[in-house]
Write a protein that holds these residues in place. Structure first.
Motif, PDB file in Angstrom:
ATOM      1  N   GLU A 263       5.914   8.659  -8.679  1.00 29.89           N
ATOM      2  CA  GLU A 263       5.658   7.337  -9.192  1.00 29.89           C
ATOM      3  C   GLU A 263       5.869   6.233  -8.235  1.00 29.89           C
ATOM      4  OE1 GLU A 263       5.010   6.254 -12.202  1.00 29.89           O
ATOM      5  OE2 GLU A 263       5.072   7.993 -13.102  1.00 29.89           O
ATOM      6  N   GLN A 264       6.992   6.613  -7.085  1.00 25.32           N
ATOM      7  CA  GLN A 264       7.092   5.611  -5.953  1.00 25.32           C
ATOM      8  C   GLN A 264       5.926   5.381  -5.166  1.00 25.32           C
ATOM      9  OE1 GLN A 264      10.751   6.707  -4.292  1.00 25.32           O
ATOM     10  NE2 GLN A 264      11.933   5.908  -5.856  1.00 25.32           N
ATOM     11  N   LEU A 265       5.271   6.904  -4.746  1.00 19.99           N
ATOM     12  CA  LEU A 265       4.106   6.964  -3.774  1.00 19.99           C
ATOM     13  C   LEU A 265       2.798   6.265  -4.715  1.00 19.99           C
ATOM     14  CD1 LEU A 265       4.692  10.412  -2.353  1.00 19.99           C
ATOM     15  CD2 LEU A 265       4.971   8.392  -1.306  1.00 19.99           C
ATOM     16  N   THR A 266       2.649   6.535  -5.992  1.00 26.58           N
ATOM     17  CA  THR A 266       1.645   5.947  -6.473  1.00 26.58           C
ATOM     18  C   THR A 266       1.674   4.528  -6.565  1.00 26.58           C
ATOM     19  OG1 THR A 266       1.828   7.811  -8.008  1.00 26.58           O
ATOM     20  CG2 THR A 266       0.200   6.022  -8.654  1.00 26.58           C
ATOM     21  N   ALA A 267       2.777   4.138  -6.909  1.00 28.62           N
ATOM     22  CA  ALA A 267       2.791   2.439  -6.676  1.00 28.62           C
ATOM     23  C   ALA A 267       2.625   1.778  -5.292  1.00 28.62           C
ATOM     24  CB  ALA A 267       4.399   1.988  -7.190  1.00 28.62           C
ATOM     25  N   SER A 268       3.112   2.747  -4.176  1.00 25.63           N
ATOM     26  CA  SER A 268       2.903   2.378  -2.832  1.00 25.63           C
ATOM     27  C   SER A 268       1.195   2.292  -2.660  1.00 25.63           C
ATOM     28  CB  SER A 268       3.385   3.008  -1.945  1.00 25.63           C
ATOM     29  OG  SER A 268       4.981   2.914  -2.041  1.00 25.63           O
TER      30      SER A 268
ATOM     31  N   TYR B 166      -1.276  -1.078  -1.773  1.00 26.14           N
ATOM     32  CA  TYR B 166      -2.413  -1.028  -0.654  1.00 26.14           C
ATOM     33  C   TYR B 166      -3.548  -1.340  -1.293  1.00 26.14           C
ATOM     34  CZ  TYR B 166       1.112   0.813   2.923  1.00 26.14           C
ATOM     35  OH  TYR B 166       1.929   1.033   3.716  1.00 26.14           O
ATOM     36  N   SER B 167      -3.792  -0.896  -2.529  1.00 24.20           N
ATOM     37  CA  SER B 167      -5.287  -0.726  -2.845  1.00 24.20           C
ATOM     38  C   SER B 167      -5.541  -2.471  -3.315  1.00 24.20           C
ATOM     39  CB  SER B 167      -5.396  -0.168  -4.382  1.00 24.20           C
ATOM     40  OG  SER B 167      -6.782  -0.315  -4.827  1.00 24.20           O
ATOM     41  N   ASP B 168      -4.452  -2.997  -3.830  1.00 25.34           N
ATOM     42  CA  ASP B 168      -4.541  -4.605  -4.241  1.00 25.34           C
ATOM     43  C   ASP B 168      -4.706  -5.448  -2.935  1.00 25.34           C
ATOM     44  OD1 ASP B 168      -4.241  -3.709  -6.806  1.00 25.34           O
ATOM     45  OD2 ASP B 168      -1.909  -4.487  -6.813  1.00 25.34           O
TER      46      ASP B 168
ATOM     47  N   PHE C  40      -1.318  -9.911   4.713  1.00 25.66           N
ATOM     48  CA  PHE C  40      -1.470  -8.556   3.993  1.00 25.66           C
ATOM     49  C   PHE C  40      -0.232  -7.647   3.782  1.00 25.66           C
ATOM     50  CE2 PHE C  40      -5.419  -9.837   4.506  1.00 25.66           C
ATOM     51  CZ  PHE C  40      -6.781  -8.955   4.530  1.00 25.66           C
ATOM     52  N   ILE C  41       0.698  -7.666   4.819  1.00 25.29           N
ATOM     53  CA  ILE C  41       2.009  -6.878   4.482  1.00 25.29           C
ATOM     54  C   ILE C  41       2.893  -7.371   3.395  1.00 25.29           C
ATOM     55  CG2 ILE C  41       4.190  -6.212   5.792  1.00 25.29           C
ATOM     56  CD1 ILE C  41       2.439  -5.789   8.126  1.00 25.29           C
ATOM     57  N   ALA C  42       2.776  -8.722   3.455  1.00 29.93           N
ATOM     58  CA  ALA C  42       3.769  -9.579   2.365  1.00 29.93           C
ATOM     59  C   ALA C  42       3.191  -9.034   1.239  1.00 29.93           C
ATOM     60  CB  ALA C  42       3.777 -10.980   2.494  1.00 29.93           C
ATOM     61  N   THR C  43       1.768  -9.126   1.033  1.00 28.17           N
ATOM     62  CA  THR C  43       0.935  -8.952  -0.305  1.00 28.17           C
ATOM     63  C   THR C  43       1.310  -7.174  -0.609  1.00 28.17           C
ATOM     64  OG1 THR C  43      -0.683 -10.406   0.011  1.00 28.17           O
ATOM     65  CG2 THR C  43      -1.205  -8.843  -1.499  1.00 28.17           C
ATOM     66  N   MET C  44       1.251  -6.371   0.141  1.00 28.72           N
ATOM     67  CA  MET C  44       1.195  -5.063  -0.086  1.00 28.72           C
ATOM     68  C   MET C  44       2.405  -4.749  -0.681  1.00 28.72           C
ATOM     69  SD  MET C  44       3.019  -2.255   1.145  1.00 28.72           S
ATOM     70  CE  MET C  44       3.099  -2.778   2.936  1.00 28.72           C
ATOM     71  N   SER C  45       3.720  -5.285   0.081  1.00 28.17           N
ATOM     72  CA  SER C  45       5.182  -5.216  -0.431  1.00 28.17           C
ATOM     73  C   SER C  45       5.457  -5.782  -1.760  1.00 28.17           C
ATOM     74  CB  SER C  45       5.851  -5.844   0.773  1.00 28.17           C
ATOM     75  OG  SER C  45       7.421  -5.752   0.225  1.00 28.17           O
TER      76      SER C  45
ATOM     77  N   ARG D 174       3.196  -6.285  -4.189  1.00 28.25           N
ATOM     78  CA  ARG D 174       2.361  -5.396  -5.092  1.00 28.25           C
ATOM     79  C   ARG D 174       2.806  -4.184  -5.645  1.00 28.25           C
ATOM     80  NH1 ARG D 174       0.505  -7.766  -8.643  1.00 28.25           N
ATOM     81  NH2 ARG D 174      -0.949  -6.261  -9.289  1.00 28.25           N
ATOM     82  N   SER D 175       3.335  -3.408  -4.506  1.00 31.34           N
ATOM     83  CA  SER D 175       4.078  -2.169  -4.534  1.00 31.34           C
ATOM     84  C   SER D 175       5.211  -2.313  -5.389  1.00 31.34           C
ATOM     85  CB  SER D 175       4.313  -1.620  -2.976  1.00 31.34           C
ATOM     86  OG  SER D 175       3.035  -1.435  -2.478  1.00 31.34           O
ATOM     87  N   HIS D 176       5.887  -3.240  -5.208  1.00 32.89           N
ATOM     88  CA  HIS D 176       7.203  -3.485  -6.079  1.00 32.89           C
ATOM     89  C   HIS D 176       6.963  -3.757  -7.451  1.00 32.89           C
ATOM     90  CE1 HIS D 176       9.366  -4.001  -2.072  1.00 32.89           C
ATOM     91  NE2 HIS D 176      10.481  -3.659  -2.780  1.00 32.89           N
ATOM     92  N   ASN D 177       5.687  -4.599  -7.673  1.00 31.29           N
ATOM     93  CA  ASN D 177       5.401  -4.767  -9.047  1.00 31.29           C
ATOM     94  C   ASN D 177       5.066  -3.824  -9.619  1.00 31.29           C
ATOM     95  OD1 ASN D 177       6.061  -7.605  -8.802  1.00 31.29           O
ATOM     96  ND2 ASN D 177       3.841  -8.271  -8.224  1.00 31.29           N
ATOM     97  N   HIS D 178       4.054  -2.680  -9.057  1.00 31.55           N
ATOM     98  CA  HIS D 178       3.690  -1.456  -9.629  1.00 31.55           C
ATOM     99  C   HIS D 178       4.685  -0.380  -9.983  1.00 31.55           C
ATOM    100  CE1 HIS D 178      -0.618  -2.474  -9.744  1.00 31.55           C
ATOM    101  NE2 HIS D 178      -0.649  -2.766  -8.230  1.00 31.55           N
ATOM    102  N   LEU D 179       5.596  -0.509  -9.151  1.00 30.25           N
ATOM    103  CA  LEU D 179       7.006   0.330  -9.222  1.00 30.25           C
ATOM    104  C   LEU D 179       7.749   0.014 -10.572  1.00 30.25           C
ATOM    105  CD1 LEU D 179       8.513   2.939  -8.393  1.00 30.25           C
ATOM    106  CD2 LEU D 179       9.432   1.355  -6.645  1.00 30.25           C
ATOM    107  N   ALA D 180       7.803  -1.432 -10.649  1.00 28.00           N
ATOM    108  CA  ALA D 180       8.741  -2.042 -11.738  1.00 28.00           C
ATOM    109  C   ALA D 180       8.024  -1.819 -13.089  1.00 28.00           C
ATOM    110  CB  ALA D 180       8.953  -3.353 -11.380  1.00 28.00           C
ATOM    111  N   GLN D 181       6.740  -1.590 -13.122  1.00 25.93           N
ATOM    112  CA  GLN D 181       6.024  -1.405 -14.470  1.00 25.93           C
ATOM    113  C   GLN D 181       5.776   0.258 -14.709  1.00 25.93           C
ATOM    114  OE1 GLN D 181       2.188  -3.253 -13.933  1.00 25.93           O
ATOM    115  NE2 GLN D 181       3.242  -5.369 -13.495  1.00 25.93           N
ATOM    116  N   SER D 182       6.137   1.259 -13.741  1.00 21.79           N
ATOM    117  CA  SER D 182       5.911   2.540 -13.930  1.00 21.79           C
ATOM    118  C   SER D 182       7.311   2.953 -14.911  1.00 21.79           C
ATOM    119  CB  SER D 182       6.460   3.140 -12.515  1.00 21.79           C
ATOM    120  OG  SER D 182       7.501   3.035 -11.941  1.00 21.79           O
TER     121      SER D 182
END
Length: 475
Positions: A435-440, A444-446, A412-417, A419-427
């Motif tokens: 934007e960083q907090l939203t990506a994080s 977590y949601s994913d 779960f932690i690896a997935t969270m990390s 997915r958060s980086h992927n969302h931030l890269a697309q912001s």
């Protein structure tokens, strides 16, 4: 001797064993909030300090499978005193440790005691209580197994703020000594010593296998999946486990009787246990990270936020045990898994605007569902096997709890990390704090969505549980 019908003083025996299990399981999370303090105290980095937790899980995970063999060589009293005296020695060493290495040594000694006491408690329960009463006592047992580690972070925050980190160990010593005193007066020998031939190669393969897998998954949070130490440990551990399983099925004196899996409902219970433990341990790790890194609470505040859910879980565990004794497994486990699924789905809806009350209520719902599943699924699974497999069944359940917890947390932690980086890269603006907090939060949601999908699998699997006599009569 039929211990179910003789005048064995069950309550004092279980009190002594449960007190030992309480301090042992509490100790797994008690250092959580103390790690930053210890890093400053001993001038070590995060990669080094995490060994205080990783080494503990590593030793417990490696030792528990061997206890099925140890219980055939040592009497109940001998094993109890060995476990508790070892644990208290490790606690004293850790409490007075002037260096990090001595503190780590104390933790390893503590883990040896923990690895011995938990399977002994489970096996003794199965022997001294008849099947129709095990659900209730198993509920009380899981009040300890779930509540103790859950209050660890909150308790450590209080102690560190009020005193010194060494008090995290000092407070454990009196409880352990009281447990030893009660055991001295009331604990009786309940197992039959067969003293089988010890297969050294099996012990080596077991230690290497379970230890390697637990260490590998535990290390992913700090090292990442691409680190050779991580995937190398998992590969070596996995190969060792395959060789271990093959050897146990071929030799006449296995240290862990894997033929326990010949009972289909026992095997099904193991699958459900693994899924639920993965979800529970992973959520227990993810929520504090979400609260502290995204919602900007302190470690102590995040512990308080999670405390109501832990209380709900603790209070419900004895209740679900009684419900199991009365109604059977299916009518409790299936609704419990549905509640877990609903709670995990609600966690996928968290945003930056989510309130503390919303998180507390969702966590309480999750822990209610976990309580409805854990006690009945283990009691049901152990009730499916014959008495000669009790020690092995207990060891299997205890071992896989540790393994499932480590795997679930790291996955779960690896997935969270990631997915958060992927969302931030697309912001649009990766350097913007919002934007960083939203990506994080999206990461977590994913991750909670992954947990939701796994829980749905558990719901489907639970539909194959066989009804017992009481459930059939009710229909």
């Amino acid at each position: 001797m039929d211990l179910n019908s003789t005048k064995v003083k069950r309550i004092p025996i279980m009190v002594a064993l449960m007190m030992g299990a309480f301090v042992a399981t509490l100790n797994e999370t008690l250092l959580g909030n103390a790690l930053p303090v210890l890093m400053k105290e001993f001038q070590v980095g995060a990669t080094t300090i995490q060994w205080l937790t990783a080494a503990y899980l590593l030793v417990v995970g490696a030792l528990i499978p061997v206890t099925a063999l140890i219980q055939q060589w040592l009497t109940t009293r001998q094993l109890f005193f060995t476990a508790m005296i070892t644990f208290v020695i490790g606690t004293i060493v850790a409490a007075i440790a002037p260096t990090f290495m001595l503190l780590l040594t104390g933790r390893v000694i503590q883990a040896i005691g923990t690895g011995l006491i938990i399977p002994l408690l489970m096996n003794t329960l199965l022997i001294i209580y008849p099947a129709e009463k095990r659900g209730s006592i198993m509920g009380v047992l899981f009040l300890i197994f779930t509540f103790a580690p859950a209050i660890g972070p909150t308790l450590s925050g209080i102690i560190i703020d009020a005193w010194d980190w060494r008090w995290l160990f000092y407070i454990i010593i009196p409880i352990t000594i009281v447990s030893i005193i009660i055991g001295y007066y009331y604990l009786v020998n309940v197992t039959v010593l067969t003293k089988p031939k010890v297969d050294v190669l099996s012990i080596v393969l077991s230690t290497l296998g379970f230890g390697g897998v637990v260490y590998g998954f535990s290390a992913t949070g700090n090292e990442g999946w691409s680190d050779p130490h991580v995937y190398g440990s998992i590969i070596i551990g996995g190969l060792a486990l395959i060789l271990f399983a093959d050897r146990q099925l071929r030799i006449s004196n296995p240290i862990l009787q894997l033929r326990t899996f010949q009972f289909p409902m026992f095997s099904l219970s193991i699958i459900l246990l693994i899924i639920v433990m993965m979800s529970m341990f992973a959520t227990t790790s993810l929520l504090p990270m979400l609260l502290q890194s995204v919602l900007l609470t302190t470690a102590f505040q995040s512990g308080l936020i999670m405390l109501p859910g832990s209380v709900v879980n603790g209070l419900m565990s004895p209740v679900t045990g009684k419900l199991f004794d009365r109604f059977g497994a299916r009518v409790i486990i299936i609704p419990g898994l549905l509640i877990v699924s609903i709670a995990l789905y609600l966690f996928t809806r968290l945003t930056l605007d989510s309130t503390t009350l919303q998180i507390i209520l969702t966590h309480c719902l999750l822990m209610l569902g976990v309580a409805l599943v854990l006690v009945p699924v283990q009691t049901y699974g152990l009730n499916q096997i014959t008495p000669e497999y009790y020690a092995d069944g207990s060891a299997i359940f205890s071992t896989l709890q540790q393994v499932a917890g480590a795997i679930g947390t790291s996955l779960f932690i690896a997935t969270m990390s990631a997915r958060s980086h992927n969302h931030l890269a697309q912001s649009a603006n990766p350097n913007d704090v919002t934007e960083q907090l939203t990506a994080s939060v999206a990461g977590y949601s994913d991750t909670f969505m992954l947990g939701f999908i796994i829980s749905i699998i558990a719901v489907v699997v639970s539909l194959f549980l066989r009804k017992n006599a009481k459930e059939k009569q009710a229909n």
